[in-house]
Motif scaffolding. Structure first.
Motif, PDB file in Angstrom:
ATOM      1  N   LEU A  92       0.837  -1.205   0.000  1.00 37.84           N
ATOM      2  CA  LEU A  92       0.000   0.000   0.000  1.00 37.84           C
ATOM      3  C   LEU A  92       0.870   1.252   0.000  1.00 37.84           C
ATOM      4  O   LEU A  92       0.595   2.222  -0.722  1.00 37.84           O
ATOM      5  N   ALA A  93       1.930   1.240   0.791  1.00 37.18           N
ATOM      6  CA  ALA A  93       2.821   2.404   0.866  1.00 37.18           C
ATOM      7  C   ALA A  93       3.506   2.676  -0.471  1.00 37.18           C
ATOM      8  O   ALA A  93       3.876   3.819  -0.768  1.00 37.18           O
ATOM      9  N   ALA A  94       3.671   1.624  -1.291  1.00 37.95           N
ATOM     10  CA  ALA A  94       4.356   1.777  -2.576  1.00 37.95           C
ATOM     11  C   ALA A  94       3.455   2.360  -3.656  1.00 37.95           C
ATOM     12  O   ALA A  94       3.935   2.777  -4.711  1.00 37.95           O
ATOM     13  N   VAL A  95       2.145   2.398  -3.422  1.00 39.05           N
ATOM     14  CA  VAL A  95       1.216   2.962  -4.405  1.00 39.05           C
ATOM     15  C   VAL A  95       1.321   4.481  -4.349  1.00 39.05           C
ATOM     16  O   VAL A  95       1.284   5.072  -3.262  1.00 39.05           O
ATOM     17  N   PRO A  96       1.455   5.152  -5.508  1.00 40.87           N
ATOM     18  CA  PRO A  96       1.574   6.620  -5.510  1.00 40.87           C
ATOM     19  C   PRO A  96       0.450   7.274  -4.725  1.00 40.87           C
ATOM     20  O   PRO A  96      -0.722   6.855  -4.823  1.00 40.87           O
ATOM     21  N   PRO A  97       0.764   8.288  -3.927  1.00 38.86           N
ATOM     22  CA  PRO A  97      -0.232   8.894  -3.030  1.00 38.86           C
ATOM     23  C   PRO A  97      -1.405   9.548  -3.744  1.00 38.86           C
ATOM     24  O   PRO A  97      -2.462   9.749  -3.134  1.00 38.86           O
ATOM     25  N   GLU A  98      -1.231   9.886  -5.036  1.00 45.83           N
ATOM     26  CA  GLU A  98      -2.346  10.533  -5.741  1.00 45.83           C
ATOM     27  C   GLU A  98      -3.451   9.543  -6.130  1.00 45.83           C
ATOM     28  O   GLU A  98      -4.542   9.950  -6.539  1.00 45.83           O
ATOM     29  N   ARG A 138      -4.536  -2.291  -5.623  1.00 46.53           N
ATOM     30  CA  ARG A 138      -3.170  -2.569  -6.063  1.00 46.53           C
ATOM     31  C   ARG A 138      -2.387  -3.311  -4.981  1.00 46.53           C
ATOM     32  O   ARG A 138      -1.621  -4.239  -5.284  1.00 46.53           O
ATOM     33  N   ALA A 139      -2.575  -2.894  -3.737  1.00 51.94           N
ATOM     34  CA  ALA A 139      -1.881  -3.568  -2.640  1.00 51.94           C
ATOM     35  C   ALA A 139      -2.337  -5.011  -2.515  1.00 51.94           C
ATOM     36  O   ALA A 139      -1.520  -5.929  -2.350  1.00 51.94           O
ATOM     37  N   PHE A 140      -3.639  -5.237  -2.606  1.00 45.65           N
ATOM     38  CA  PHE A 140      -4.168  -6.593  -2.477  1.00 45.65           C
ATOM     39  C   PHE A 140      -3.779  -7.462  -3.669  1.00 45.65           C
ATOM     40  O   PHE A 140      -3.682  -8.683  -3.545  1.00 45.65           O
ATOM     41  N   LEU A 178      -9.417   3.507  -2.656  1.00 46.92           N
ATOM     42  CA  LEU A 178      -9.916   2.194  -3.065  1.00 46.92           C
ATOM     43  C   LEU A 178      -9.002   1.556  -4.107  1.00 46.92           C
ATOM     44  O   LEU A 178      -8.687   0.369  -4.034  1.00 46.92           O
ATOM     45  N   GLU A 179      -8.536   2.350  -5.066  1.00 49.36           N
ATOM     46  CA  GLU A 179      -7.625   1.840  -6.079  1.00 49.36           C
ATOM     47  C   GLU A 179      -6.280   1.457  -5.458  1.00 49.36           C
ATOM     48  O   GLU A 179      -5.666   0.458  -5.844  1.00 49.36           O
ATOM     49  N   ALA A 237     -13.019  -1.679   4.990  1.00 45.90           N
ATOM     50  CA  ALA A 237     -13.993  -2.765   5.165  1.00 45.90           C
ATOM     51  C   ALA A 237     -14.515  -3.252   3.818  1.00 45.90           C
ATOM     52  O   ALA A 237     -14.645  -4.454   3.576  1.00 45.90           O
ATOM     53  N   VAL A 238     -14.814  -2.308   2.920  1.00 43.12           N
ATOM     54  CA  VAL A 238     -15.320  -2.676   1.595  1.00 43.12           C
ATOM     55  C   VAL A 238     -14.243  -3.411   0.797  1.00 43.12           C
ATOM     56  O   VAL A 238     -14.516  -4.431   0.154  1.00 43.12           O
ATOM     57  N   ALA A 239     -13.006  -2.913   0.845  1.00 37.66           N
ATOM     58  CA  ALA A 239     -11.910  -3.575   0.135  1.00 37.66           C
ATOM     59  C   ALA A 239     -11.656  -4.961   0.703  1.00 37.66           C
ATOM     60  O   ALA A 239     -11.406  -5.920  -0.036  1.00 37.66           O
ATOM     61  N   GLY A 240     -11.729  -5.089   2.018  1.00 42.59           N
ATOM     62  CA  GLY A 240     -11.540  -6.392   2.647  1.00 42.59           C
ATOM     63  C   GLY A 240     -12.616  -7.380   2.235  1.00 42.59           C
ATOM     64  O   GLY A 240     -12.343  -8.567   2.012  1.00 42.59           O
ATOM     65  N   ALA A 241     -13.857  -6.892   2.117  1.00 44.85           N
ATOM     66  CA  ALA A 241     -14.951  -7.756   1.671  1.00 44.85           C
ATOM     67  C   ALA A 241     -14.712  -8.216   0.238  1.00 44.85           C
ATOM     68  O   ALA A 241     -14.988  -9.379  -0.107  1.00 44.85           O
ATOM     69  N   ALA A 242     -14.207  -7.324  -0.611  1.00 43.45           N
ATOM     70  CA  ALA A 242     -13.894  -7.712  -1.994  1.00 43.45           C
ATOM     71  C   ALA A 242     -12.818  -8.784  -2.027  1.00 43.45           C
ATOM     72  O   ALA A 242     -12.899  -9.747  -2.808  1.00 43.45           O
TER      73      ALA A 242
END
Length: 205
Positions: free
Chosen positions: A81-87, A96-98, A91-92, A162-167
């Protein structure tokens, strides 16, 4: 070499990783065959061709060998997650992290499918897994709050995690139900796309 660290692993580290995987696989296979209470640490160690003392160098208890390493999984997700560009929207960024997490799972599909079956069959293990996931979810909430500049107690970070975890859970369950057939990453993308679209009712789409 790992996905998180491009430095090649030394022979000793490779051996340690192989031993840990062998112990986890042996534990899961024996418990799947006999049940949780009918398997001992000594039997797991013998099946992995190591001593019981070696087992305890890797896992504090039998249950730890069965549920995996939630702390390592948590660290992997947070680093991704930390590696994903901050902009990128939150949710996106989580998608990417998952995706990195599910790539690891897909790469060791046999072990993960066996683990999911064993955990579902034994409520005590499921409770441990749920507890570990709750800690991970809270860590992700804090990370999302930091990314978005919101306070940790704001509703948005908790809701989006929570929504991302459910996905993620839905994708994993679908993948396991099909016995690992197909791409877990594709199922994850499908789930996140449905969420991003607002979960439109299929009868009116």
């Amino acid at each position: 070499m790992t996905r998180d660290d491009p430095t090649p692993l030394g022979r000793r580290d490779r051996k340690k990783r192989q031993t840990r995987a062998a112990l986890a696989t042996a534990a899961l296979r024996l418990v799947a065959e006999r049940g949780l209470d009918q398997v001992t640490v000594e039997e797991i160690s013998e099946a992995a061709d190591v001593s019981a003392r070696t087992f305890f160098n890797y896992f504090p208890t039998k249950d730890d060998a069965l549920v995996g390493d939630p702390e390592a999984d948590r660290d992997r997700a947070l680093r991704a997650l930390a590696a994903v560009p901050p902009e990128q929207p939150a949710l996106e960024a989580l998608r990417r992290a998952f995706t990195e997490v599910v790539d690891e799972v897909q790469g060791d599909a046999e072990l993960w499918l066996l683990r999911m079956r064993v955990v579902v069959q034994h409520p005590v293990l499921l409770a441990r897994l749920v507890s570990g996931n709750a800690v991970t979810e809270q860590a992700l909430v804090s990370a999302v709050a930091a990314r978005t500049g919101l306070p940790p107690d704001d509703a948005y970070p908790a809701l989006v995690v929570a929504v991302a975890g459910a996905a993620l859970r839905t994708s994993m369950i679908r993948w396991a139900t099909c016995d690992g057939a197909g791409s877990l990453a594709a199922l994850l993308d499908e789930a996140f796309a449905a969420v991003a679209a607002g979960l439109p009712d299929p009868r009116t789409s």
